[in-house]
Design a protein around this motif. Structure first.
Motif, mmCIF file in Angstrom:
data_model
loop_
_atom_site.group_PDB
_atom_site.id
_atom_site.type_symbol
_atom_site.label_atom_id
_atom_site.label_comp_id
_atom_site.label_asym_id
_atom_site.label_seq_id
_atom_site.Cartn_x
_atom_site.Cartn_y
_atom_site.Cartn_z
ATOM 1 N N GLU A 5 5.211 -0.207 14.372
ATOM 2 C CA GLU A 5 6.448 0.678 14.956
ATOM 3 C C GLU A 5 6.370 1.938 14.682
ATOM 4 O OE1 GLU A 5 9.358 -0.220 15.928
ATOM 5 O OE2 GLU A 5 9.123 -2.511 15.537
ATOM 6 N N TYR A 6 5.004 1.959 13.465
ATOM 7 C CA TYR A 6 5.253 3.673 13.124
ATOM 8 C C TYR A 6 4.346 4.643 14.032
ATOM 9 C CZ TYR A 6 3.221 7.374 10.115
ATOM 10 O OH TYR A 6 2.212 8.638 9.516
ATOM 11 N N LEU B 3 0.124 2.116 4.880
ATOM 12 C CA LEU B 3 1.036 1.583 5.575
ATOM 13 C C LEU B 3 0.888 0.264 5.489
ATOM 14 C CD1 LEU B 3 1.627 3.498 7.875
ATOM 15 C CD2 LEU B 3 2.688 3.725 6.543
ATOM 16 N N SER B 4 1.549 -1.152 5.226
ATOM 17 C CA SER B 4 1.010 -2.200 5.145
ATOM 18 C C SER B 4 2.210 -3.098 5.818
ATOM 19 C CB SER B 4 0.757 -3.331 4.526
ATOM 20 O OG SER B 4 1.668 -3.248 3.464
ATOM 21 N N ASP B 5 1.758 -5.084 6.674
ATOM 22 C CA ASP B 5 2.610 -5.454 7.085
ATOM 23 C C ASP B 5 2.313 -4.310 8.878
ATOM 24 O OD1 ASP B 5 5.184 -7.354 7.760
ATOM 25 O OD2 ASP B 5 5.286 -5.792 9.481
ATOM 26 N N ALA C 172 5.693 -3.372 10.962
ATOM 27 C CA ALA C 172 5.861 -2.000 10.263
ATOM 28 C C ALA C 172 5.052 -0.814 10.800
ATOM 29 C CB ALA C 172 5.754 -1.907 8.894
ATOM 30 N N GLN D 85 -2.393 -9.137 2.000
ATOM 31 C CA GLN D 85 -2.566 -9.295 3.066
ATOM 32 C C GLN D 85 -2.786 -8.153 4.058
ATOM 33 O OE1 GLN D 85 0.975 -10.161 4.121
ATOM 34 N NE2 GLN D 85 0.280 -12.512 4.002
ATOM 35 N N GLU E 177 6.087 5.195 16.977
ATOM 36 C CA GLU E 177 7.001 6.418 16.597
ATOM 37 C C GLU E 177 6.394 7.660 16.803
ATOM 38 O OE1 GLU E 177 9.282 5.398 12.768
ATOM 39 O OE2 GLU E 177 10.432 3.572 14.481
ATOM 40 N N PRO F 70 0.529 -5.206 -2.328
ATOM 41 C CA PRO F 70 1.139 -5.632 -3.209
ATOM 42 C C PRO F 70 1.063 -7.369 -2.344
ATOM 43 C CG PRO F 70 3.337 -4.684 -2.778
ATOM 44 C CD PRO F 70 1.690 -3.843 -2.436
ATOM 45 N N ALA F 71 1.534 -7.245 -1.791
ATOM 46 C CA ALA F 71 1.562 -8.091 -0.889
ATOM 47 C C ALA F 71 -0.051 -9.359 -0.781
ATOM 48 C CB ALA F 71 2.160 -8.983 0.866
ATOM 49 N N LEU G 116 -1.297 8.049 2.029
ATOM 50 C CA LEU G 116 0.337 6.739 3.154
ATOM 51 C C LEU G 116 -1.061 5.580 2.732
ATOM 52 C CD1 LEU G 116 3.033 6.819 4.573
ATOM 53 C CD2 LEU G 116 1.605 7.879 6.571
#
Ligand SMILES: N[C@@H](CCC(=O)N[C@@H](CS)C(=O)NCC(=O)O)C(=O)O
Ligand SMILES: N[C@@H](CCC(=O)N[C@@H](CS)C(=O)NCC(=O)O)C(=O)O
Lengths: 223, 223
Positions: free
Chosen positions: A68-69, A60-62, A65, A49, A72, A46-47, A58
């Motif tokens: 880091e994912y 993933l955004s940003d 984040a 970008q 991990e 929704p951003a 799944l």
């Protein structure tokens, strides 16, 4: 297989790609031009970008984040190593490049040299370009200073701070915003990064209608 | 004892303070006005931004790096819980509030209502205020939507996403930028946060010369 939505000059996508390359995670590129604001893309993020990474259900955004994912879930090639204080220093520098270097250098260069060309059909503003290059120079002084005190930007080992810095610098360099004269430490550090297998595919890509300067993809800057 | 450099309306400092409050970490406040660009402060954080946390020789800056640090060193009250995908979703939302909500709502409100008053001695621009309030409303719709689908913003448990959102919303609310009508879910969620011991001290503080609306520090919005 992961899919990465991006365009060749998105520095945040480059940061993620360098991380995935170092960790040996395979992915497929999907070309996305966020300025087109496609409905399907806004649905994924929704951003609106890039980058966005998708695998099955799944999304993933940003870019932070996302990094880091993968830090991990993939143990190989830790990019946020060390104790909590060392990790905080790496994250501080990543934020420095993602916010300050991007905001003061990369975003104005992208606006003047890329978006004005392909979206607004306008000419770049000479003063805005000069300002961005002056800011770039101040940032390169800071990188020189860091490298006077440390082996890599975030400390004794290669980390996400180096990948974030190289990602943003590479886009600024593509857009003709970096004057390398007088920045020998940074140049040597960047040359080492350029020769890494994670970096080679990025340097080989081109954005339509805009070409990089001749030294851009040469490990030795063509010297 | 940790020292936290901040000013009462810095949303990034509020996010850190909520986290420290939840985790039970003690700290002392040091008043810093980053727009004064004090040399000693730039020495602690070359980015010249609040918050900065200092303890002995250690100076941490960038609110996300600070929150990750305390999440790593203090086990109590995890604010980035769950598996890697759940954590990525929390971090995505934190970035959403720190970048989009801050950039579209909080930064323009702070500029018009705070910095113009105490730094530039100018009057706020009515159109800029209206735009910020319109953007705030769109963001509140998104929060309503999240709360229709989840117990807390980031998922089933309280997380850093809630703290980041509440930090930014509270500053916008202080500056008169939030129209609560029509946002019942968000209002109820925010009322719950307002009543937490971590939030009470923040709501009691005032920024010199600028006062908040009457409902600002009331858990029930004075209704
Ligand atoms: N915080 C985001 C920033 C990403 C970002 O700004 N991406 C740019 C392209 S380089 C973009 O999509 N801009 C379009 C927009 O903001 O509407 C991240 O780290 O992924
Ligand atoms: N990425 C930083 C942003 C902090 C920030 O923007 N702080 C503002 C105050 S709310 C500031 O110090 N602005 C002064 C400046 O940018 O020069 C963080 O998360 O800590």
């Amino acid at each position: 297989m992961w899919q990465l939505y991006q365009f060749p000059l998105c520095p945040f996508s480059r940061k993620v790609r360098l991380m995935l390359g170092e960790k040996g995670v395979g992915y497929e590129l999907v070309r996305e031009s966020p300025w087109q604001r496609r409905d399907e893309f806004l649905h994924l993020n929704p951003a609106g970008q890039t980058p966005v990474m998708v695998q099955g259900a799944l999304a993933l955004s940003d870019s932070s984040a996302i990094c880091e994912y993968f830090e991990e879930v993939i143990e190989k090639a830790p990019m946020l190593g060390g104790d909590a204080a060392a990790r905080a220093e790496i994250r501080r520098l990543v934020a420095w490049f993602d916010e300050k270097f991007y905001g003061e250098v990369v975003a104005p260069l992208m606006h003047e040299r890329m978006l004005k060309r392909i979206v607004h059909r306008a000419s770049p503003d000479a003063k805005a370009l000069r300002d961005a290059m002056r800011q770039a120079n101040a940032h390169m002084d800071y990188v020189d200073w860091l490298l006077d005190h440390r082996r890599w930007l975030g400390g004794p080992v290669l980390s996400l701070a180096d990948l974030a810095a190289a990602a943003h610098i590479s886009v600024a360099d593509y857009l003709g915003g970096i004057d390398w004269r007088g920045h020998d430490q940074t140049k040597q550090w960047y040359s080492g990064l350029k020769s890494r297998p994670s970096f080679r595919p990025l340097l080989a890509e081109r954005m339509e209608v805009i070409g990089p300067p001749a030294h851009y993809d040469k490990v030795d800057f063509g010297e």
